[in-house]
Write an enzyme that holds these catalytic residues in place. Structure first.
Site, PDB file in Angstrom:
ATOM      1  N   ASP A  42       0.831  -1.206   0.000  1.00 17.65           N
ATOM      2  CA  ASP A  42       0.000   0.000   0.000  1.00 17.65           C
ATOM      3  C   ASP A  42       0.868   1.259   0.000  1.00 17.65           C
ATOM      4  O   ASP A  42       1.951   1.271   0.589  1.00 17.65           O
ATOM      5  CB  ASP A  42      -0.883  -0.029   1.259  1.00 17.65           C
ATOM      6  N   GLU A  91       1.617  -0.050  -4.847  1.00 19.15           N
ATOM      7  CA  GLU A  91       0.646   0.962  -5.270  1.00 19.15           C
ATOM      8  C   GLU A  91       1.382   2.278  -5.479  1.00 19.15           C
ATOM      9  O   GLU A  91       1.849   2.880  -4.515  1.00 19.15           O
ATOM     10  CB  GLU A  91      -0.440   1.136  -4.213  1.00 19.15           C
TER      11      GLU A  91
END
Ligand code: CA
Length: 636
Positions: free
Chosen positions: A349, A378
């Site tokens: 993330d 990400e």
């Protein structure tokens, strides 16, 4: 610095108040006692380690009121050395490093803690060193895989008894977009056969770890305990069972790991282990959300610091990975989960937001321990350059850190396919943007490791993006499953879920109909779906199964041709087979002259449409309807 000290002092005072209240009101244990370990220890993290690990120097966080009044010695242990004890800035933490030799047998290592001032007062922490299990783990993803992304709170409720857990802050509110809805790991377990039949091969769950936050805790990204599954989703043991059940079906599990921040209800925020454990500012300062500051040759230090050390949102304190003990903690918890549960890949993330030297170290440590483990980050940026900048060994790297991230979530291709299906065609617009984005693949060491997608838990649903037009939806699906990389499908795509990300992300995270006891319709079954939904479901399912059994498609080479009049043609091919993909993204039918594709069509006379199974002659031209995809297996 003055501000930092003030904030620290404020937090320390807050903790004292909390601790005193707890001590007087409840008699002994402050509210953060969760691990039932003897002798007043609140936390032993990691709770165990294994023998025979490459990461053989394990740093154990111990937390207990007044812990620094104790000395630590090692009891009887074989092949284990107590290497170091470091005190936190808070009096309640010790960091104990054990060095485990390659020959150490499985055992329980006694850590003897004795009070410095009171002779004879002490206790023992029994730290297990386990044998490693032979079960499959860290298998990694390959281009054959297709990931299905699930928000666990919103997929299926297999266990209504855990919808509310006494003492946890956020409670069930299924009628609220931001409330908890009761979905859980049991609900996912109950639908593994559905997912296997659909044809996906890996599950990526939004974070399953505890989010004991006061509100909007359902999405999972404000973690309050890095070693426990949220009790409303299940338990550590149930998570391990889910991984095993996936592996038994030939499916894999992707863990969503969040190294950038925690939730503000994490116990660290009531008692910071060290002053610089989180990045603090004189007043609440959010990140600028501009990863570009890290590659901009003209960037100011102010902007870089604001990006990396600003908080993602006020409820998610920003971790300072430059603190070596926090860095160890984050790496060890990731390794612990792979070894404990058998995770096959990590989706990382907000990859760009933590300290980047740490992120490289994090990736290197995981890849050293588990060479097959997949990692993809990400990087929600605009343009291939800022996206590719953070990926592995890209040739134009000019940063002062090594990038060690094998793959990225390919936001640029996602934006490009959206434009291809929603914007008038032009020299660089529409489908041409997809073509130009693919051209830039030279930027990646291996673009096949990138994860491609049409939408996710933060974006408007793809079916809404294309105006709920099934033909355009099919164009997107056909592209997703035939271009390069590892495709990711967001749950509900197969039943044409809709929803816009504004004004509420709750709109794009709706419950899967039929996942809850008493739901009026059940779209997990053909009977529960509308004819349009069944057409979409079968289209996706057919392509997924075809893809899975066709190595030439998922692993073959790719050749693309310059788009003309809205029609984009590319081929996936190897010695065994050639697959031709034609995407007509124009609003009217097109006749495509085949002459310019001769270098790939040579030797083929016919083509089979992999959806309809119809066989077409490959004459001078093909006619393709408006917004229509064709996936053709070429035949002699
Ligand atoms: Ca439940």
């Amino acid at each position: 610095m003055k501000g930092k000290t003030a904030l620290w002092a404020w937090r320390a005072a807050g903790w004292m108040v909390l601790w005193l209240c707890g001590a007087f009101a409840a008699g002994a244990q402050p509210a953060f006692n969760k691990v039932p370990v003897t002798s007043g220890i609140h936390r032993v993290e990691p709770p165990n380690w294994w023998v025979g690990m490459r990461h053989s120097r394990v740093e154990i966080l111990l937390h207990r009121p007044g812990l620094q009044a104790f000395e630590v010695r090692l009891g009887r242990a074989r092949g284990v050395v107590l290497e170091r004890v470091v005190r936190g800035d808070s009096p309640n933490y010790l960091f104990v490093t054990l060095n485990i030799s390659p020959k150490a047998p499985p055992q329980t290592v006694p850590l003897l803690l004795t009070h410095r001032d009171s002779a004879g007062v002490g206790f023992t922490v029994a730290f297990p060193l386990l044998a490693r299990e032979a079960a499959p783990k860290a298998q990694g993803l390959t281009p054959r895989d297709v990931i299905y992304l699930i928000m666990p709170d919103r997929f299926a409720n297999g266990d209504p008894s855990n919808d509310n857990v006494p003492g946890m802050l956020d409670t069930l509110a299924r009628d609220s977009l931001l409330g908890r809805h009761g979905g859980d790991l049991k609900g996912i377990l109950d639908h593994l056969d559905y997912l296997k039949d659909l044809g996906v091969t890996a599950l990526w769950l939004n974070p399953e770890l505890e989010n004991d936050q006061a509100e909007a805790s359902y999405h999972g990204y404000a973690i309050t305990d890095l070693y426990h599954i949220d009790r409303r989703l299940g338990s550590n043991e149930l998570y391990r069972q889910l991984v095993q059940a996936c592996h038994q079906r030939g499916m894999k599990i992707v863990r969503d790991v969040v190294p950038n921040h925690i939730g503000n209800h994490h116990y660290w925020m009531r008692d910071l282990p060290m002053r610089d454990w989180v990045n603090t500012w004189p007043t609440m300062t959010q990140t600028s959300y501009r990863a570009t500051t890290l590659l901009d040759p003209y960037a100011s230090e102010h902007d870089r610091k604001r990006f990396n050390d600003g908080w993602f949102v006020p409820s998610m304190p920003d971790l300072n990975q430059r603190n070596p003990h926090l860095a160890n903690y984050l790496i060890q918890q990731a390794i612990w989960w792979v070894e404990y549960a058998g995770i096959d890949a990590f989706r990382i993330d907000t990859y760009t937001y933590p300290d980047q030297a740490f992120m490289s170290r994090f990736c290197r440590a995981l890849r050293a321990e588990y060479p097959m483990l997949s990692l993809f980050g990400e990087i929600w940026e605009h343009g291939v350059i800022p996206q590719g900048f953070f990926a592995d060994n890209q040739p134009m790297h000019r940063a002062n850190f090594d990038a060690d991230l094998p793959g990225v979530l390919d936001f640029q291709l996602c934006f490009a396919i959206h434009e291809a299906l929603t914007r008038e065609q032009g020299w660089t617009e529409g489908i041409s943007r997809l073509y130009y984005t693919m051209v830039k693949d030279y930027f990646y060491e291996d673009p096949m490791r990138n994860v491609v997608f049409l939408d996710n838990h933060d974006m408007t649903r793809f079916f809404s993006i294309v105006g709920e037009d099934l033909n355009r939806w099919k164009c997107g699906i056909a592209w997703l499953l035939t271009t390069r990389g590892i495709p990711q499908v967001y749950y509900g795509t197969e039943i044409l879920s809709t929803g816009f990300e504004a004004p509420s992300h709750g709109n794009i995270r709706k419950d899967f109909p039929g996942g809850w006891p008493g739901d009026p319709v059940n779209k997990f079954t053909a009977e529960g779906r509308t004819p349009l939904e069944n057409e979409a479901f079968q289209y996706l399912r057919t392509l997924l199964h075809y893809r899975y059994r066709t190595p030439s498609l998922y692993a073959g080479r790719l050749m693309q041709f310059v788009p003309e009049r809205g029609v984009y043609v590319y081929f996936r091919y190897d010695e065994a087979k050639t697959i031709m993909v034609v995407l007509n993204t124009a609003s009217e039918a097109r006749t495509v002259e085949l002459g310019r594709f001769a270098e790939r069509l040579q030797g083929f006379q016919r083509a089979q449409d992999v959806i309809s199974r119809q066989v077409l002659p490959l004459d001078k031209s093909l006619t393709v309807g408006a917004y229509t995809p064709l996936v053709l297996e070429l035949m002699p």
